[in-house]
Scaffold this active site. Structure first.
Site, PDB file in Angstrom:
ATOM      1  N   CYS A 140      18.363   3.592  -2.588  1.00  0.00           N
ATOM      2  CA  CYS A 140      18.442   3.985  -1.193  1.00  0.00           C
ATOM      3  C   CYS A 140      18.371   2.724  -0.456  1.00  0.00           C
ATOM      4  O   CYS A 140      18.851   1.627  -0.958  1.00  0.00           O
ATOM      5  CB  CYS A 140      17.146   4.657  -1.084  1.00  0.00           C
ATOM      6  SG  CYS A 140      15.598   3.940  -1.387  1.00  0.00           S
ATOM      7  N   HIS A 152      13.277   3.201   8.983  1.00  0.00           N
ATOM      8  CA  HIS A 152      13.569   4.355   7.839  1.00  0.00           C
ATOM      9  C   HIS A 152      13.031   5.691   8.354  1.00  0.00           C
ATOM     10  O   HIS A 152      11.580   5.772   8.554  1.00  0.00           O
ATOM     11  CB  HIS A 152      12.640   3.657   6.664  1.00  0.00           C
ATOM     12  CG  HIS A 152      13.058   4.673   5.333  1.00  0.00           C
ATOM     13  ND1 HIS A 152      12.778   5.652   4.963  1.00  0.00           N
ATOM     14  CD2 HIS A 152      13.757   4.126   4.319  1.00  0.00           C
ATOM     15  CE1 HIS A 152      13.282   6.142   3.795  1.00  0.00           C
ATOM     16  NE2 HIS A 152      13.707   5.256   3.433  1.00  0.00           N
TER      17      HIS A 152
END
Length: 647
Positions: free
Chosen positions: A28, A570
């Site tokens: 990720c 994020h």
């Protein structure tokens, strides 16, 4: 010195047992995510000390190694090339991780977590309000205040306070069906069935008795015509049956008839099986389990509670704690209060006290900077940063926390401490125990002080102790080896940065990084900053600068500001698994943006519907370049308000 990505990849590949031990690999924005065939082949010490890695941890069946934005993708490319491994999507990694979990018990625990975690906000809201309403009623009945209840203001609050619990089976039915892979709306229908007004309300059985039974097999077997208010397991099992029937019907029913035949037959079959067999059997089993727990809680001198309070934190490590909501809800339905929540609160406070002792005793600035905010987070009821980042790392504080939690739970049992609702522990847990506030405070003091004292007495910095006193850290990077005395040390020049203020990229509630429900962000291993719990789905630039990273799934965006700050935003926790569906980016990597410029539209409802938390950390990944990084947390912010001061 620039990181040798190939060396970093080779070290982690060797440490995990070579390419033959890799089932699936992906990354990720910050982490290398690996699913392994055999965890026993992992050299944990080598993983902990891998070049470039900022930490690692095991979660959801994956080994997640933290490298940070801009680094992880390059390490991943070398990792794939060196091991001749086929790249996988994040969804494929998640599926592989689920398949690797062969322990039926742990799979059941994960399933319960998938069912109950998404509905916890509703339970917490009702639980807190129930506690407040209970406190007002207590003060009114004891003459402290005069409470007027014949007005709309009071009655609306009273309705809100019990709505989630009154219709709990519908919430669970929807969530459980989704977890099993069935149509969640059909799951909600089954939940409605179990509390249908045509059934006698289960809460009246104790006072009125069972008013109606119907024969299934005349003369042999009858069922009681009562609802399932307060019973949790039957609706979860019913959702599993629904999924089993629905999935198979989708395969055999012609597409032209599937729309109406499959839902009709699925609901009807599930209803019959649940009402005739599953419901009666599992109500009996559920009552037996609750009775066993209640028996332990009533053992003389609180011995049962001592054991459970001491073992609570280890269950957090394994993930078993996700099933405890069912115990709370079952006790509330049966006894009107939960005796379990005070035990959980004592355990959390014990871990908080142990971490606080480490923060005050250590001479290591990095350990203190992690332990202090982690302990404060644990005092608020969020223990993962304290457990994973501090107490387990040094182990003795973890044991101290278990002892303190056990003794606090023991006291809670002796005095009969109970909570009016569930979902909140730690300092704010007292709101659910306002009928016994003094007992709660004493329990709090016992758990916290005992854990603090033992931890303070046992803890020693590893360097001072002259021994390896710590389990390798999973959140902090290994210290660099000192250079030989004959070679002059040459420090890399820190990039030039200027003081600036980062603006809130989203509108919502600003919180500390340590309160983010993810061990990597909460430990601040990636850097410090702040986070926003968004109420509006728009992400704006926190400063003028250049977009350096835009995750292909849209869930993370990094930029370097014109003043030199390296910032990672994020959006949500584990939203990488959504494969970009809730995110619409309006910029691309390499583009220069102005402060306040719209970067991305975010579908917050889609994130929440997937059972994920949209909380958005704003991380200054080059924190070490600044003397101070000061977050503005604890209040609501509008996009464009000051969020982090850098100096």
């Amino acid at each position: 010195m620039a990181l040798d990505y190939r060396q970093a990849a080779q070290e982690i590949l060797d440490a995990i047992g070579g390419p033959g031990n890799v089932v699936s690999a992906a990354h990720c924005a910050t982490r290398l995510r690996l699913v392994l065939a055999d965890d026993a082949k992992v050299d944990q010490a080598a993983v902990d000390n891998a070049t470039g890695a900022k930490g690692n941890f095991k979660a959801s069946g994956q080994l997640q190694v933290i490298y940070g934005t801009g680094t992880v993708n390059k390490v991943y490319e070398e990792f794939i090339a060196l091991g001749h491994i086929t790249a996988a999507t994040k969804a494929e990694v998640k599926e592989a991780a689920a398949q690797q979990q062969t322990n039926p018990f742990m799979r059941a625990i994960k399933l319960l977590g998938d069912v109950f975690v998404p509905i916890i906000p509703a339970i917490v809201a009702s639980g807190l309000l129930l506690g407040i309403m209970s406190a007002l009623s207590f003060m009114d009945s004891n003459g402290f205040i005069t409470l007027a209840t014949d007005n709309a203001w009071y009655q609306i609050l009273n309705l809100v306070s019990n709505t989630a619990f009154t219709f709990l089976q519908i919430l669970i039915g929807f969530s459980a069906a989704k977890a099993f892979g069935a149509n969640p709306y059909l799951g909600a229908v089954i939940g409605m069935l179990l509390i249908n007004p045509g059934l006698q309300n289960a809460n009246t059985v104790a006072t009125e008795g069972v008013l109606q039974t119907y024969p299934v097999i005349p003369g042999l077997y009858s069922i009681e015509w009562t609802g399932y208010q307060g019973h949790v397991i039957p609706i979860v099992i019913a959702a599993g049956i629904l999924a089993f029937v629905e999935k198979r019907l989708h395969k055999v029913v012609p597409e032209a008839f599937d729309l109406f035949v499959t839902p009709l037959v699925s609901v009807a079959v599930t209803a019959y099986v649940t009402m005739l067999a599953v419901g009666p059997i599992f109500v009996w089993a559920e009552n037996a389990i609750l009775g066993g727990i209640q028996f332990l809680l009533t053992l003389p001198l609180g011995l049962g509670s001592l054991i459970m309070g001491a073992l609570y934190a280890p269950t957090v490590v394994t993930g078993i704690h996700q099933m405890y909501t069912t115990i709370d809800l079952g006790q509330i339905a049966t006894y009107g209060v939960t005796y379990w929540l005070p035990l959980a609160s004592a355990a959390n406070i014990g871990q908080a006290g142990a971490a606080l002792a480490v923060a005050l005793k250590t001479k290591d600035v990095k350990v203190r900077s992690l332990a202090l905010p982690s302990s404060l987070s644990a005092f608020m009821g969020i223990t993962e940063p304290a457990i994973f980042g501090v107490n387990l790392r040094f182990f003795k504080p973890f044991v101290a926390g278990c002892i303190g939690g056990g003794l606090g739970a023991m006291f809670a049992s002796i005095v009969g401490l109970a909570a009016a609702g569930t979902g909140v522990t730690g300092i704010f847990g007292i709101l659910l125990c306002l009928n016994q506030p003094v007992q709660y405070v004493i329990m709090f003091a016992i758990a916290g002080i005992v854990a603090f004292a033992i931890s303070y007495a046992l803890y020693r910095d590893p360097e001072t102790a002259g021994e390896k006193d710590a389990v390798p850290a999973v959140e902090t990077a290994p210290a660099a080896a000192p250079a030989p005395e004959s070679a002059p040390a040459v420090a890399d020049a820190a990039p030039a940065v200027r003081a600036e203020v980062l603006l809130a990229p989203m509108t919502g509630a600003a919180i500390k990084m340590t309160e983010v429900p993810d061990p990597v962000f909460a430990s601040e291993a990636m850097g410090t900053g702040a986070a926003v719990r968004p109420t509006e789905g728009k992400l704006y630039a926190p400063a003028a600068g250049t977009v350096t990273v835009l995750a292909e799934t849209g869930h993370a965006l990094g930029m370097t500001t014109d003043a030199g700050a390296e910032v990672l935003m994020h959006i949500g926790i584990d939203t990488v698994t959504l494969e970009g569906k809730p995110f619409t980016a309006h910029v691309k990597a390499g583009e220069h943006v102005e402060a306040g410029q719209l970067l991305m539209d975010v579908d917050l409802d889609a994130i929440r519907a997937a059972g994920l938390d949209p909380v958005t950390p704003v991380i200054v990944t080059n924190t070490d370049a600044y003397a101070t990084v000061t977050p503005h947390a604890g209040a609501s912010v509008r996009a464009g308000d000051a969020l982090v001061d850098l100096a």
